[in-house]
Every structure is written in structure tokens, then in C-alpha cells.
Design a protein around this motif. Structure first.
Motif, mmCIF file in Angstrom:
data_model
loop_
_atom_site.group_PDB
_atom_site.id
_atom_site.type_symbol
_atom_site.label_atom_id
_atom_site.label_comp_id
_atom_site.label_asym_id
_atom_site.label_seq_id
_atom_site.Cartn_x
_atom_site.Cartn_y
_atom_site.Cartn_z
ATOM 1 N N SER A 127 -0.432 18.748 -67.160
ATOM 2 C CA SER A 127 -1.236 19.565 -68.062
ATOM 3 C C SER A 127 -2.073 18.612 -68.908
ATOM 4 C CB SER A 127 -0.337 20.435 -68.947
ATOM 5 O OG SER A 127 -1.116 21.185 -69.865
ATOM 6 N N SER A 128 -3.382 18.529 -68.609
ATOM 7 C CA SER A 128 -4.209 17.534 -69.300
ATOM 8 C C SER A 128 -5.643 18.036 -69.412
ATOM 9 C CB SER A 128 -4.190 16.201 -68.541
ATOM 10 O OG SER A 128 -4.857 16.330 -67.299
ATOM 11 N N ASN A 129 -6.361 17.416 -70.352
ATOM 12 C CA ASN A 129 -7.789 17.667 -70.541
ATOM 13 C C ASN A 129 -8.467 16.326 -70.812
ATOM 14 O OD1 ASN A 129 -10.188 19.418 -71.061
ATOM 15 N ND2 ASN A 129 -10.029 18.434 -73.068
ATOM 16 N N THR A 130 -9.521 16.022 -70.047
ATOM 17 C CA THR A 130 -10.220 14.749 -70.171
ATOM 18 C C THR A 130 -11.691 15.001 -70.459
ATOM 19 O OG1 THR A 130 -8.716 13.712 -68.593
ATOM 20 C CG2 THR A 130 -10.790 12.572 -69.033
ATOM 21 N N VAL A 131 -12.200 14.355 -71.518
ATOM 22 C CA VAL A 131 -13.632 14.375 -71.834
ATOM 23 C C VAL A 131 -14.194 13.027 -71.429
ATOM 24 C CG1 VAL A 131 -15.373 14.589 -73.638
ATOM 25 C CG2 VAL A 131 -13.272 15.965 -73.743
ATOM 26 N N LEU A 132 -15.104 13.021 -70.451
ATOM 27 C CA LEU A 132 -15.659 11.769 -69.959
ATOM 28 C C LEU A 132 -16.562 11.157 -71.013
ATOM 29 C CD1 LEU A 132 -16.423 12.683 -66.247
ATOM 30 C CD2 LEU A 132 -14.414 11.550 -67.212
ATOM 31 N N ALA A 133 -16.377 9.871 -71.286
ATOM 32 C CA ALA A 133 -17.083 9.205 -72.372
ATOM 33 C C ALA A 133 -18.584 9.168 -72.138
ATOM 34 C CB ALA A 133 -16.542 7.786 -72.548
ATOM 35 N N SER A 134 -19.007 9.026 -70.890
ATOM 36 C CA SER A 134 -20.439 8.893 -70.608
ATOM 37 C C SER A 134 -21.125 10.237 -70.412
ATOM 38 C CB SER A 134 -20.641 8.035 -69.357
ATOM 39 O OG SER A 134 -20.038 8.672 -68.245
ATOM 40 N N ASN A 135 -20.344 11.296 -70.387
ATOM 41 C CA ASN A 135 -20.939 12.604 -70.173
ATOM 42 C C ASN A 135 -20.068 13.637 -70.887
ATOM 43 O OD1 ASN A 135 -22.173 14.933 -69.343
ATOM 44 N ND2 ASN A 135 -21.974 14.526 -67.146
ATOM 45 N N GLN A 141 -6.579 19.432 -65.669
ATOM 46 C CA GLN A 141 -5.610 19.492 -64.574
ATOM 47 C C GLN A 141 -4.382 20.249 -65.052
ATOM 48 O OE1 GLN A 141 -4.752 15.505 -63.398
ATOM 49 N NE2 GLN A 141 -6.645 15.242 -62.252
ATOM 50 N N HIS A 142 -3.892 21.118 -64.204
ATOM 51 C CA HIS A 142 -2.670 21.840 -64.549
ATOM 52 C C HIS A 142 -2.025 22.341 -63.254
ATOM 53 C CE1 HIS A 142 -4.550 25.809 -63.758
ATOM 54 N NE2 HIS A 142 -5.647 25.232 -64.223
ATOM 55 N N GLY A 143 -0.720 22.470 -63.316
ATOM 56 C CA GLY A 143 0.003 22.966 -62.154
ATOM 57 C C GLY A 143 1.227 22.114 -61.846
ATOM 58 N N THR A 144 1.971 22.519 -60.834
ATOM 59 C CA THR A 144 3.231 21.872 -60.447
ATOM 60 C C THR A 144 3.270 21.694 -58.946
ATOM 61 O OG1 THR A 144 4.360 22.935 -62.310
ATOM 62 C CG2 THR A 144 5.744 22.031 -60.563
ATOM 63 N N ASN A 145 3.767 20.554 -58.528
ATOM 64 C CA ASN A 145 3.933 20.299 -57.108
ATOM 65 C C ASN A 145 5.224 19.519 -56.885
ATOM 66 O OD1 ASN A 145 2.624 20.283 -54.306
ATOM 67 N ND2 ASN A 145 3.284 18.159 -54.602
#
Length: 407
Positions: free
Chosen positions: A179-187, A194-198
């Protein structure tokens, strides 16, 4: 740096300490523990470009659709590197020790780590890479079946310390939840979620040591290092990656590569059937060999009960021996030959009294030589028990005697 520090801490905690001999587990036991988890950087791959291209093209302005189609062409795929921060791990297990060092156990495990960042790269005509700041967490949970071997230092190397090193391997199944959220530095207009289980096959290697806790039979503290590997399937449809950009939004299903966790754990183990060692057997008490009774013979003149000079010497020897050798009692037995001073039937009765007078003479001499009267028993046997067999009415000097027997 974190890995070197954790390895040093584990090495220091596994130093042996002095106490009694280490425990070998026989029968059931339980084990719990927890500690630091360091997850290696993971790599992701994304090949859902046909879907991405259609999603972005459909949401892009008409003037920009050609540019988007060129950027997200089917010949391009994405590569991502996910960096993990500090984490922790915990486990609980139930096992059985076979008494020869081998153990088998069933374990439940849980691992958690924070996500610190992501590097996003892409191939194709517009290939390049960018780095973003990630917020979120990554966790895995599941179970293992482990086989371990305790190294008996006393038996193998004659090292008597309360420490038992052990090694082991395990195989099982782990579910990975992201479970994550990423803000790209250049954009800043592009967010990756991303989220989910495998779930997938997992394995682990274990090395550690157990320390007996004084005064509590079966209780041990453990320190160990574990390397946990998790094999990731190439088609992970249960983990979704969401793209949110100026051109619109779409989902894809990235594939994680092999996952490695390095864990440094402190735990407590209790073996139910461990009893304190029995006390050493008491030394066998060997009774002293019975000493042979010592006998002294004192001889008398015919029809006499007085001691001769030689007889007094023999009585003195017996008295002296009784004071140097542990003596419980002294028998003084008098005898006569089968001749009698009085003829006829009264001869045997006369000899019986004569043998008793001879025994009393010896007893009186022993008392004069320092032997307590209470230690002396007197008995007269008359003509019975001759030392030398003879015919009737025979004056045999060796049968006219008193036996002093020291017991």
C-alpha cells in the motif's frame, strides 16, 4: 550501514557465557521472537502497455494523442525500483525435539517495512528515469515448516557452556501486501499508487544460538539471523498500480522480482519435557571385608585349671591383639580330654566342670591384662569337640585346652 550494525549486534549477543551444560530438547517446545527487518530493494516490471496506451490516448487532448502514442508504444515497458526503510518482524512456532539435536517446527511469521522511495524508468523512444518520494508500507505474512539442528558443544567439542548454536532451513508460503503512493520528483503531476496482495512460495535460512536461563529448566533465550526469500510470480494480477497524470488515469499489474529479507531476532523458547539433570549417583559404599576371627590356644596340665607361664604369655598376646584390632566380642571356650579324674559315669560331668574352670582362669587373666569383663563370653564344652581324635580314656595334651577367639 544498518546491515553492518545489526550483524555486529548479533555477533555480540551470541558470545558464550559461563554456566552449566546446555540443554538438548526432547519433546514439544514453543518459540516466540521478534526483531529488526531489513528488506532489500525490489524491482518491478510492467508490460501492460497496450492498455496504458489506449487509456492515456483516450484521455489526452487531440493535439497530444500522437505524442502519447509514441511515448507509450508497445515496444516500451517500465522498470521500477522500490526502496525499503526500517522494518520489524515477529514469529511464533511450535516444534518437537528428537533428543539427538534435530528439531522440526511449524512457524507463523509477520514482517513489516516502510517504503522510502521509488525510481521509475522506461524503455522505448522516450526512455528515461525519474525518482520519487514514496509513502506507505509493505508487509508479508504466512507460515513455514522448519528443520533445525542444535550443535551440542559438550558432546562434539567437549566445550561445557550453557550455549547451543543451531542452524536450520525452512519452506513455506508468504503473502505480500503493498500500500503506497509515490509522487515523482520530476513530474509532480504523475502519481503512482500500488495496492493489493499476492502470495508465493518462500524459503529461509536460519543461524543462531540458544542460552539456558539459570534456575528454570527448559527456558532459553535465543538470538538468530534469518535470510528470507520469496519467489514472485511474473503475472501478479492481485497487485494493482494506478497511474494518475495530466493525460488521465489507468491501472496496470506490475510484477515484483525476488524478495529478500534480512532479519535479526531475539526470542524466548520453552521446552516442556526438559527436566533438570539427575544428581550424580552417590559413591557406592563398599562394606569392609570381614576380618577372620583370631584364635589363641592355651594348654593345661592333666586335671588342672592353673595357668602356666607360657599360658599367661599367650593370654597377654590375645589381650594386646584385642586392643589393636577392632574386636566386637571375645569367646573363651574350655575343653578337656576324654580321661577323667573320677571314673565311671560321673567322669563326663566332672570334665564339663573342669573345662569351665579352665575358661574362667583365662577370663580372669584377660581382665588383669586390661580386657573389659563385659566383652568376654565364657563357655565349657568338656570332652566335646576334641582337637585331636583319640580312643577312650586317653590323656591327650592338645585336647586339654582353652580357645580364645577374637571376633
Amino acid at each position: 550501514m544498518r546491515l553492518r550494525t545489526a550483524l555486529l549486534a548479533t555477533a555480540l549477543t551470541t558470545a558464550p557465557v559461563a554456566a552449566t551444560m546446555a540443554t538438548t530438547i526432547t519433546g514439544p517446545y514453543v518459540d516466540i521472537g521478534g526483531g529488526y527487518d531489513l528488506t532489500q530493494t525490489q524491482h518491478l516490471h510492467d508490460f501492460d502497455n497496450d492498455r496504458l496506451e489506449k487509456g492515456y490516448v483516450n484521455h489526452a487532448p487531440a493535439a497530444s494523442q500522437a505524442d502519447v502514442r509514441d511515448t507509450y508504444s508497445p515496444s516500451m515497458h517500465y522498470r521500477e525500483r522500490v526502496r525499503h526503510g526500517d522494518g520489524w518482524t515477529g514469529f511464533a512456532s511450535f516444534g518437537w525435539g528428537f533428543g539427538n539435536g534435530l528439531r522440526a517446527e511449524v512457524e507463523g511469521a509477520y514482517n513489516w517495512s516502510g517504503l522510502s522511495g521509488m525510481t521509475f524508468s522506461q524503455g522505448g523512444p522516450r526512455g528515461g528515469s525519474t525518482t520519487g518520494r514514496t509513502q506507505g508500507s509493505d508487509r508479508s505474512y504466512g507460515g513455514f515448516i522448519n528443520v533445525l539442528y542444535d550443535i551440542d558443544l559438550k558432546r562434539l567439542f567437549n566445550i561445557d557452556v550453557p550455549v547451543t548454536p543451531f542452524v536450520g532451513v525452512g519452506a513455506g508460503y508468504l503473502w505480500q501486501n503493498v500500500s503506497s503512493n509515490t509522487v515523482l520528483a520530476s513530474n509532480s503531476s504523475l502519481n503512482l499508487r500500488q495496492h493489493g496482495t499476492n502470495g508465493s512460495f518462500a524459503y529461509q535460512g536460519i543461524v543462531g544460538a540458544a542460552y539456558d536461563i539459570p534456575g528454570v529448566a527448559g527456558l532459553q533465550m535465543t538470538t538468530e539471523y534469518r535470510m528470507v526469500g520469496q519467489v514472485e510470480s511474473f503475472s501478479m494480477g492481485n497487485i494493482t498500480q494506478s497511474y494518475n497524470a495530466n493525460y488521465g488515469a489507468d491501472n496496470s499489474h506490475p510484477s515484483y522480482d525476488h524478495r529478500f529479507n534480512h532479519q535479526f531476532i531475539v526470542g524466548v523458547r520453552y521446552a516442556f519435557n526438559t527436566a533438570p539433570p539427575p544428581p550424580p549417583p552417590a559413591p557406592a559404599i563398599v562394606p569392609p571385608a570381614p576380618t577372620m576371627a583370631r584364635t589363641y590356644l592355651v594348654f593345661f596340665d592333666w586335671d588342672g585349671a592353673l595357668l602356666t607361664g607360657r599360658a599367661r604369655e599367650i593370654v597377654a598376646q590375645a589381650a594386646q591383639a584385642s586392643s589393636h584390632v577392632q574386636t566386637t566380642r571375645i569367646e573363651v571356650n574350655g575343653y578337656t580330654d576324654n580321661s577323667a579324674a573320677q571314673p565311671g559315669p560321673r567322669g563326663q560331668q566332672y570334665n564339663l566342670g573342669l573345662s569351665l574352670r579352665r575358661a574362667d582362669s583365662v577370663k580372669a587373666e584377660l581382665i588383669r591384662d586390661g580386657v573389659p569383663a563385659s566383652a568376654i563370653g565364657v563357655q565349657g564344652y568338656g570332652e566335646a569337640r576334641p582337637l585331636v581324635p583319640t580312643g577312650p580314656d586317653t590323656r591327650e595334651p592338645q585336647n586339654r585346652r582353652v580357645e580364645i577367639i577374637l571376633h
